[in-house]
Design an enzyme around this catalytic site. Structure first.
Site, PDB file in Angstrom:
ATOM      1  N   HIS A 288      -5.595  -5.300  -3.275  1.00 30.89           N
ATOM      2  CA  HIS A 288      -4.665  -5.916  -3.353  1.00 30.89           C
ATOM      3  C   HIS A 288      -3.251  -5.385  -3.103  1.00 30.89           C
ATOM      4  O   HIS A 288      -3.517  -3.953  -3.329  1.00 30.89           O
ATOM      5  CB  HIS A 288      -4.380  -7.286  -4.384  1.00 30.89           C
ATOM      6  CG  HIS A 288      -5.670  -7.860  -4.632  1.00 30.89           C
ATOM      7  ND1 HIS A 288      -6.613  -7.446  -5.429  1.00 30.89           N
ATOM      8  CD2 HIS A 288      -6.203  -9.039  -3.807  1.00 30.89           C
ATOM      9  CE1 HIS A 288      -7.792  -8.327  -5.594  1.00 30.89           C
ATOM     10  NE2 HIS A 288      -7.270  -9.423  -4.639  1.00 30.89           N
TER      11      HIS A 288
ATOM     12  N   SER B 174      -7.046 -14.369  -2.236  1.00 26.52           N
ATOM     13  CA  SER B 174      -6.370 -13.543  -3.466  1.00 26.52           C
ATOM     14  C   SER B 174      -4.893 -13.254  -3.110  1.00 26.52           C
ATOM     15  O   SER B 174      -4.052 -12.999  -3.820  1.00 26.52           O
ATOM     16  CB  SER B 174      -6.836 -12.569  -4.118  1.00 26.52           C
ATOM     17  OG  SER B 174      -7.388 -11.512  -3.370  1.00 26.52           O
TER      18      SER B 174
ATOM     19  N   ASP C  61      -4.379  -2.508  -6.780  1.00 24.27           N
ATOM     20  CA  ASP C  61      -5.591  -2.225  -7.354  1.00 24.27           C
ATOM     21  C   ASP C  61      -6.629  -1.953  -6.759  1.00 24.27           C
ATOM     22  O   ASP C  61      -8.001  -1.806  -7.113  1.00 24.27           O
ATOM     23  CB  ASP C  61      -5.982  -3.431  -8.419  1.00 24.27           C
ATOM     24  CG  ASP C  61      -5.974  -4.701  -7.461  1.00 24.27           C
ATOM     25  OD1 ASP C  61      -6.028  -4.597  -6.147  1.00 24.27           O
ATOM     26  OD2 ASP C  61      -6.417  -5.591  -7.833  1.00 24.27           O
TER      27      ASP C  61
END
Length: 368
Positions: free
Chosen positions: A327, A37, A324
């Site tokens: 990340h 991610s 968040d």
């Protein structure tokens, strides 16, 4: 008091390049990216319809863009610095994606080790590289059609491209849910053996010659990890991060360094300064010091203990390292990118100003 300076091992840029890159030959007509991610530009959202909704993307794109961030990722800043467009995800077929300057195989949740039934993403690193091998073979066939060749990398671009990797964090993260710190560290060589196998396949089967590899970050400083594993103050370091996870991340980077010595790799640390909130999540719930609650994700509204609450973003994302709980913010990604682009983290260090590939130098077929 929150530390003003935060040691940020995330995404320290290193290169394994044959031949050695210098300012005279530093030119990348295309980029092929593999990872999780931290560099996913929409792969997981397209591949398994993973929900990446508002407020993701609010800072730059003004809407969700498939990125787990309020804006741009490090790879976006690096592409911009080379005057190349953002990478399109391999898995996203909507909108006739343009792969002329490369392709992104990264998907959120991916691991170096093969995925299993419990994995967030089925697209482990081995699968991503297999996708690339197929992609290259298909491009070889399709570029015989001049109309399609305007959207696909040339054979020369594949040869001169840089192959980026940003992966490994999820292997360590997942291991801690079933293993002790000692067992996780003992597991690292197994992870890196798989990584070496994939690199070799990409070299021999995919024809890759230029590799750009990021080290993993301080896993123990993620709000989600602190909230889960840091309830005992004795397990935290001076910055309030979880010792065991950061120790494992350090060992991973050291062993990755040892593995890549044969490839002329070195790993370094980047220092992020000026962030007033180095540990708290910008988009979360619960307030400082972490502003993170495992029960509610960024952007969600839920009934918690009889009250309806929403995990909302902070007012000023530039003050936060974390977006968040898991990340990084666009501001943190931009800072790390700017440090990378000084050239001080290359081996050997070299200035990178004005040595980026000029897109006008490639004779791209005109779109009609």
């Amino acid at each position: 008091m929150a530390p003003k300076v935060f040691m940020f091992r995330v995404l320290a840029m290193t290169l394994f390049i044959l031949p050695i890159v210098s300012p005279a030959n530093f030119s990348f007509p295309a980029v092929f990216n593999f990872g999780d991610s931290n560099s996913d530009t929409g792969g997981l959202a397209a591949g398994v319809a993973f929900p990446v909704g508002p407020p993701n993307g609010q800072t730059y794109f003004l809407m969700p863009s498939g990125r787990f961030c309020d804006g741009r990722l490090i790879i976006d800043f690096l592409m911009n610095a080379m005057d190349l467009p953002f990478l399109n995800p391999y898995l996203d077929s909507v909108g006739a994606p343009d792969f002329w300057t490369g392709c992104n195989f990264a998907t959120g949740g991916s691991t170096i080790r093969p995925a299993n039934a419990a994995s967030t993403s089925p697209f482990s690193l081995g699968i991503q590289v297999a996708q690339f091998v197929r992609f290259k073979a298909r491009v070889h066939l399709l570029t015989k059609d001049k109309k399609l060749s305007r959207y696909l990398p040339s054979e020369e671009s594949f040869k001169q491209a840089v192959y980026m990797f940003d992966i490994g964090q999820n292997d360590l993260d997942g291991a801690f849910y079933s293993k002790s710190e000692a067992e996780v560290i003992a597991f690292i060589p197994i992870i890196l053996t798989e990584f070496e196998t994939v690199i070799k396949r990409l070299y021999y089967e995919g024809g890759a010659r230029k590799f750009w590899i990021h080290s993993t970050g301080p896993l123990g400083c993620l709000p989600r990890i602190i909230a889960t594993f840091g309830k005992d103050p004795s397990k935290l370091d001076q910055f309030g991060c979880v010792n065991s996870h950061n120790h494992a991340a350090t060992q991973f980077n050291m062993q990755l360094h040892d593995l890549c010595t044969k490839f002329r790799l070195n790993l370094y640390e980047l220092c992020v300064s000026g962030f007033t909130q180095p540990l708290a999540a910008c988009c979360g719930y619960g307030g400082l010091p972490l502003n993170f609650d495992n029960r509610i994700a960024c952007g969600q509204t839920k009934n918690l203990n009889g009250s309806v609450v929403t995990a909302t973003p902070c007012n000023n994302t530039v003050e936060y390292v974390n977006w968040d709980g898991n990340h990084y913010t666009e501001a943190a990604n931009e800072h790390v990118s700017s440090q990378i682009l000084t050239g001080d983290y290359l081996d050997p260090p070299q200035r990178m100003i004005s040595i980026f590939w000029d897109s006008s130098s490639l004779n791209r077929p005109e779109k009609k």
